[in-house]
Design a protein around this motif. Sequence first.
Motif, PDB file in Angstrom:
ATOM      1  N   ILE A  62       0.875  -1.082  -0.034  1.00 14.70           N
ATOM      2  CA  ILE A  62      -0.076  -0.103   0.161  1.00 14.70           C
ATOM      3  C   ILE A  62       0.842   1.303  -0.005  1.00 14.70           C
ATOM      4  CG2 ILE A  62      -1.436   1.656   1.596  1.00 14.70           C
ATOM      5  CD1 ILE A  62      -2.717  -1.249   2.245  1.00 14.70           C
TER       6      ILE A  62
ATOM      7  N   HIS B 171      -2.941  -1.020   8.617  1.00 16.28           N
ATOM      8  CA  HIS B 171      -3.507  -2.061   8.031  1.00 16.28           C
ATOM      9  C   HIS B 171      -3.368  -3.406   9.028  1.00 16.28           C
ATOM     10  CE1 HIS B 171      -5.151  -4.631   4.823  1.00 16.28           C
ATOM     11  NE2 HIS B 171      -5.559  -3.306   4.316  1.00 16.28           N
TER      12      HIS B 171
ATOM     13  N   ILE C 224      -7.659   1.717  -1.326  1.00 16.22           N
ATOM     14  CA  ILE C 224      -6.906   2.454  -0.487  1.00 16.22           C
ATOM     15  C   ILE C 224      -7.285   3.929  -0.322  1.00 16.22           C
ATOM     16  CG2 ILE C 224      -4.429   3.030  -0.135  1.00 16.22           C
ATOM     17  CD1 ILE C 224      -3.724   0.666  -1.844  1.00 16.22           C
TER      18      ILE C 224
ATOM     19  N   ASN D 180      -7.147   0.938   4.398  1.00 14.96           N
ATOM     20  CA  ASN D 180      -8.151   0.575   3.485  1.00 14.96           C
ATOM     21  C   ASN D 180      -9.631   1.046   3.656  1.00 14.96           C
ATOM     22  OD1 ASN D 180      -9.803  -1.273   4.891  1.00 14.96           O
ATOM     23  ND2 ASN D 180      -8.264  -2.500   5.041  1.00 14.96           N
TER      24      ASN D 180
ATOM     25  N   THR E 163      -6.810  -2.831  -2.720  1.00 15.76           N
ATOM     26  CA  THR E 163      -5.923  -3.288  -1.979  1.00 15.76           C
ATOM     27  C   THR E 163      -5.527  -4.702  -2.750  1.00 15.76           C
ATOM     28  OG1 THR E 163      -7.129  -2.813  -0.114  1.00 15.76           O
ATOM     29  CG2 THR E 163      -5.254  -4.328   0.321  1.00 15.76           C
TER      30      THR E 163
END
Length: 503
Positions: A342, A353, A382, A446, A477
């Motif tokens: 990410i 996360h 994201i 997310n 993601t």
Amino acid sequence: MIKPSRFFLLLFLFAALLAAEQRQLYFLQTTDIHSVLVDEGPAYGSLLRLATLIKEQRDSLGAQRCLLVDCGDSIQGTLIGALSRGEAGMAALRALRYDVWVPGNHEFDFGLERFLELAEPMRPILLCGNLRAYEAPPFQAWRLEERNGVRVAMIGMTASYMRYWLGESFGVACQVEYAKTSLKRIFPELLAVKPDMIVLAIHQAWEGREDPRQVNEVAAIVEQFPEIDLVLGGHTHRSLPGQRIGPRSWYVQAGWAAKQLGLVEALVDTKQRRVLKISSRLLDLPPNGEEDEELRQELRPWLEMLHRAKSESIAEGPENDISSKGRAGVDCQASELFCLAIAEAVQADIVLHGVLSKKNLPAKTALSEQDIFDFVPYENNIITAYLNAAELKEVILEQWKNKSSYTYSGVYGIKVRISESAQSLEFCDPELFDALERRSLKLALNSFAAAGSGRYPRLRTILLQQSSKRQDSGIATRDALRAYLQKHPGLTIKPQAWMQIDK
């Protein structure tokens, strides 16, 4: 004195009249199929096989006496669902000629626009009274169905809590209200038609108690609306073969993953307009049941796509299995990999996360799309935002307070010392701490986490502030992870202890 022959004639006529007023009705229920259309392993069922059971029951009971109902979360949850972006699940419901479909919260995982595309051909059977998309005509909240001479008021309601799961953009484009609020509005018109039976099909569950967050309103609904004879529930993946709840309502929930079919039998007096008797049970999917060939033919394009996705290589696997065990931000390989992917995808300074499944990413020469999906089974995007030191501290502490929850996210990109009790936090990295004093840093997480999920009110409040510059990157993601694996073949993940815990 009445002659015996006349007495028996009158008795026969009375019995015939009584039988004419008492009608048998059957409800067949599925819920939370989650696009489990084919065999996915021992923990799952298969709609291709459940379809055979559905047809057998409908044929034996009589189609004119049956209503086939699905209570939502139909399109997402497997690779075939992701590849078709929900279309395979909808095609299956249409092919099986469902009478009623109520959307669940996961129907919106591919976005509101995609849901509206999928919902349009379903409108003849779609019931959903507590959701309104501003750019589309409203859905029917209820309608009158007639089977075997019984007039049934069928009501449909979805999960009211979606505003805490799907983010601010969903809330801007759509209104979701509590099911109780919608029922209060529609009940006068519903009662005015004097139905013989009232049935609520809802993507919520009965949990045997009041829910203070009102995620599942069923217990409160049946207390407030005792006229409801039957509630067909879902969402929690529980199996409940049948139980009296509230003053008089009957509740049934047919499990999940196409493993069970709910069968409800009701005896209805059409003259007095009331249910005389109701019973139910859950029919388990036979372990060696045959697939329905008609449905297989209907799904052929998606099944062929699924076969290709499972057999084709899309990336080189890691050097060793990447485990989903451990605690995010402390010692979890999977969380570390997500954060790396990410951060690279959106050029973030800090990432929040956790893990998205209990499965590991296998050390393979070649990974398939199925391997990636098993590791990332949700359709999250994201989200990025800019936070200062005080805001970041609040957000991390709030996450740590919920460390036992599956929604918990560990921090990546900045080392912190945090107390086990989540009462205090200090930054350990002097350079990043200095940067936080001068400016805000770019945070990524997310979309489900960003929506707050009902557990993270401070995070939600901070992200809604104009100063956060909250933005949906448009990058999923799963796509970020796939791109990272393709760019870094044969990688090894050694998680850093970003969070140092003071006991």
